[in-house]
Motif scaffolding. Sequence first.
Motif, PDB file in Angstrom:
ATOM      1  N   SER A 357       0.850  -1.182   0.000  1.00 12.23           N
ATOM      2  CA  SER A 357       0.000   0.000   0.000  1.00 12.23           C
ATOM      3  C   SER A 357       0.891   1.238   0.000  1.00 12.23           C
ATOM      4  N   THR A 407       5.286   8.444  -0.088  1.00 12.55           N
ATOM      5  CA  THR A 407       4.208   7.498   0.196  1.00 12.55           C
ATOM      6  C   THR A 407       4.061   7.225   1.693  1.00 12.55           C
ATOM      7  N   GLY A 408       4.885   7.877   2.508  1.00 13.82           N
ATOM      8  CA  GLY A 408       4.925   7.486   3.918  1.00 13.82           C
ATOM      9  C   GLY A 408       4.253   8.417   4.900  1.00 13.82           C
ATOM     10  N   ASN A 409       3.589   9.472   4.426  1.00 15.59           N
ATOM     11  CA  ASN A 409       2.819  10.398   5.285  1.00 15.59           C
ATOM     12  C   ASN A 409       3.685  11.235   6.216  1.00 15.59           C
TER      13      ASN A 409
ATOM     14  N   PHE B 182     -10.354  -0.439  14.265  1.00 16.22           N
ATOM     15  CA  PHE B 182     -10.051   0.187  12.991  1.00 16.22           C
ATOM     16  C   PHE B 182      -9.378  -0.744  12.003  1.00 16.22           C
ATOM     17  N   VAL B 184      -9.142  -4.723  10.481  1.00 20.08           N
ATOM     18  CA  VAL B 184      -9.802  -6.022  10.430  1.00 20.08           C
ATOM     19  C   VAL B 184      -8.758  -7.094  10.167  1.00 20.08           C
ATOM     20  N   LEU B 224      -3.833   2.541  11.105  1.00 17.20           N
ATOM     21  CA  LEU B 224      -2.719   2.611  10.156  1.00 17.20           C
ATOM     22  C   LEU B 224      -2.232   4.053  10.091  1.00 17.20           C
ATOM     23  N   VAL B 225      -0.993   4.271  10.510  1.00 20.74           N
ATOM     24  CA  VAL B 225      -0.462   5.635  10.578  1.00 20.74           C
ATOM     25  C   VAL B 225       0.296   5.985   9.310  1.00 20.74           C
ATOM     26  N   ALA B 226       1.116   5.057   8.845  1.00 19.68           N
ATOM     27  CA  ALA B 226       1.902   5.319   7.634  1.00 19.68           C
ATOM     28  C   ALA B 226       1.992   4.043   6.821  1.00 19.68           C
ATOM     29  N   SER B 227       2.090   4.242   5.524  1.00 20.38           N
ATOM     30  CA  SER B 227       2.112   3.080   4.644  1.00 20.38           C
ATOM     31  C   SER B 227       2.964   3.390   3.431  1.00 20.38           C
ATOM     32  N   THR B 228       3.911   2.551   3.120  1.00 18.50           N
ATOM     33  CA  THR B 228       4.680   2.730   1.887  1.00 18.50           C
ATOM     34  C   THR B 228       4.763   1.381   1.197  1.00 18.50           C
ATOM     35  N   TYR B 231       6.592  -0.986   3.878  1.00 21.75           N
ATOM     36  CA  TYR B 231       6.123  -1.283   5.237  1.00 21.75           C
ATOM     37  C   TYR B 231       4.787  -0.605   5.507  1.00 21.75           C
ATOM     38  N   ASP B 232       4.078  -1.117   6.525  1.00 25.27           N
ATOM     39  CA  ASP B 232       2.900  -0.450   7.087  1.00 25.27           C
ATOM     40  C   ASP B 232       3.220  -0.196   8.558  1.00 25.27           C
TER      41      ASP B 232
END
Lengths: 600, 237
Positions: A357, A407-409, B182, B184, B224-228, B231-232
């Motif tokens: 994602s 992409t990492g916020n 938040f 699942v 979910l704070v950050a996603s690349t 990694y999540d």
Amino acid sequence: MIRTLFVPKTYGNCADPFLTLGLANLVEFAQRQTENNPTVQLIDAGSQYRLELQTPLDIDAIARIEYANPFPPVVGAKTEKKDQLPAETPVFNAVEQKEIRKQYRDYLYQSGGKPEWEEDAPKPADPRTQNATLLTAMRHDRNHNRLWLEAWKLRDSYGLLLASIFRAYSQPSWEAGDRPSDRAAQSLKKENALKLPNSDSAVKVYQPTAVEGMTRVKTDAPSFKSQKENWLNLWLIASGFFHFALSEQVKIAEKKYDWRTVALCPQDISLAAYRQVLDRLRQYNPPGGGHGIARFDAELVLKLARELLDYHAAKAQDTPSEGWDIWQRSLNRFVSRFHGTHFGSKGQVYGVQAIFSLGLPSWISPENYNELLDYQQILDEHLAVIRGLSAEAGHAELLNAYRDFITGNSLTAFFPFQVKYADYLVKKLADPHAPNPRQFSKHGLDLMSKKDVRFTQITQDPSFLRIAKAINQATVHAGRIQTRNGEVELDWQRNYGLAQQLSSQSGSKKDFVCAIADFLAKYENENLRISEDKNKTLKRVWPTKDDLDRLIELIDEFDTVLVANLLVAYGYARWHKPKSDAASEPAEAAEEIEVTPEDF
Amino acid sequence: MNWITVSYQPVSLFSLKRSDATNMAGRSNLVPTPYAIKMALLRATIEREAANHHQEFQKWIEAKFRWIRDLQIYIQPPERLAVNRNGYKLRYYDQSTNKADRKAGKNRATVALQDGFVFREWVHFDGILRICCGPGDDLFQLEELFAQINYFGKRGCFFQYLPDRTERTSQPQFQPNPESGFTVQPMDDFGKKATFDRINPFSQTQAKENSDRVISSGLLPLRLVASTARYDFYERL
């Protein structure tokens, strides 16, 4: 009276948003057919998606709706069993659309990315072209067509099918305890004596975690098999995938391409806005897949952010700025992220290589119309920087670092990239044969960091700015430079490796202060040497001991790493200069990017 | 007091392929599922006590199994966790070639293998993993079993039991709240009618999905704070 539909997130991958979008598409169609307001708001409520309708569904009227294709069958060059599709059915010809897309991309390349309005200019292809091409490339067109065909067989009861689906999804799943698709099947069977088609293969484009492979209830009899999923879920996912996925071939080696497909996850956005933004991105401004995976991802996020801002800019022109919902909201409050799947080429077939994602930049949150325009400029600046890099030219590490940031916020992820990019920048500037690389502007950095008080307390400090400017004049604006009046040799030489040195010493306050003091001492010696020549005027900033003292105070107050990172970022940025000094400014117009057909 | 809450300090990375994922695209659960925890309890029970019951093993294990099967389990994830994505190249069992060979009557000296890549996720826990288990009268025995567990999920995903943090309560802790949950995760568990014979991987009796092993959607209090692409990053609510 149904005003809200609930779609539980059960898959944990792109199948969840596709199913939601497939359902939202059906709702919109049903509302139009029953002459109701078709506005659907897509809301991510954590464990489920919620579809909020402006006017309630008229279930009795919906039950009488006549059949219309929720999505067309796809036909490619090798699509089997074409004759099974009814002759009168309009199909989506992937080969023809692919050719139209190719012509348009060639035209874009020829016109340098700025197409002009001409009557005979090629028109862009359907935004769903790449999705259809992916289906045929994966040989999943037959699965897609089979799902379509099963719904077509139910055409006489299509209204009843839709009514059952909407009723089933109107109940939150934790209250009901079972899946909405099962409820829909049960109610159709009980009330209308209709049986939904049997389960079908959960192929990789629809459910990437359930591809053909080994799964078992217990480890006694391992076997490879295609996973099954109920027809209704797959049908909705297939509809969502066909209309709303963004798929692209991505170059991973010479003459070797993988497929990457993503679903844009709605957070709080209307279906109409979602469709408009996504269609413009796919049709006119798709991310290029010719320069590696990381650049594709970075371009995808940047271009989507640009399209979202364009959409809001267009709206803001006609709407009073006060009280409008974009202000004070970051972009990821409208759409949260991309869920994606990377399909690796295994010769004739593709396998699921990664499920990923990609986040969206949370630092983009305009407060008024002018700021929105500023953010558009920043995104263009970032796009220009990224388009100067490509995996085949050896910039994979830089691109990966940039992708991690965009992409990492998190804004702090920008600095590891900036340190690497600073080295690349100086190397390119020193090479007389290389085109001038793109730089981030100081104005852009100010805007990026303005929402974080920690950053602004440092970046607005005059002493910090003087030292950053000194770094800039010792590295970027040094040695032989290109100006609007041609090449100019400055009186001071370029300092190499400073970004790496400052960054590597930032782990310890003492080492960092030593490194910056050492740099400032050498810089001052150079200034003194130039000042000795009475024929020359020193056109450089001259930091004082007070500036160094203030920098040490900042380090005490904040983190050494943060101050060091910001110094490197600002030190290697493009600084605006007064107009009188324009002659010695490196010419921005001289910045060049090599454009290749893969960019379009 | 008929509920027990135990705590574990993660020692290594955690990975446990989701029950609905195939080996080719093995996304990981974010925390151990009730099924994995109960299997760990079962293993600890057998290792600790089975030697004393080898005469009437079947009878003894069925009773023990029923006791473990009927436990309810709630999980509290650590404060922060990061899911790292990885791809591996490997050679794996080529079922179609083997099948074709068998049909053609060919005898291979070795098993046919094929090249491929698989996707795996590894989860880094920052904080303590807490498990609430019950209801039961024999909490002392349950505590002793939990104390013997040193890994959950994939072998080598080690956890250190923290004896000082064990709590006994009259009500279960960490019950999922649909309003605040938040994230699942498919939570698999033993079915109500599961038997040891069906779950035992060494027995020939087949286990059935949705009957012996039930997979339902679990809600975790994670955001979910950050996603690349690589990694999540999640934070506990």
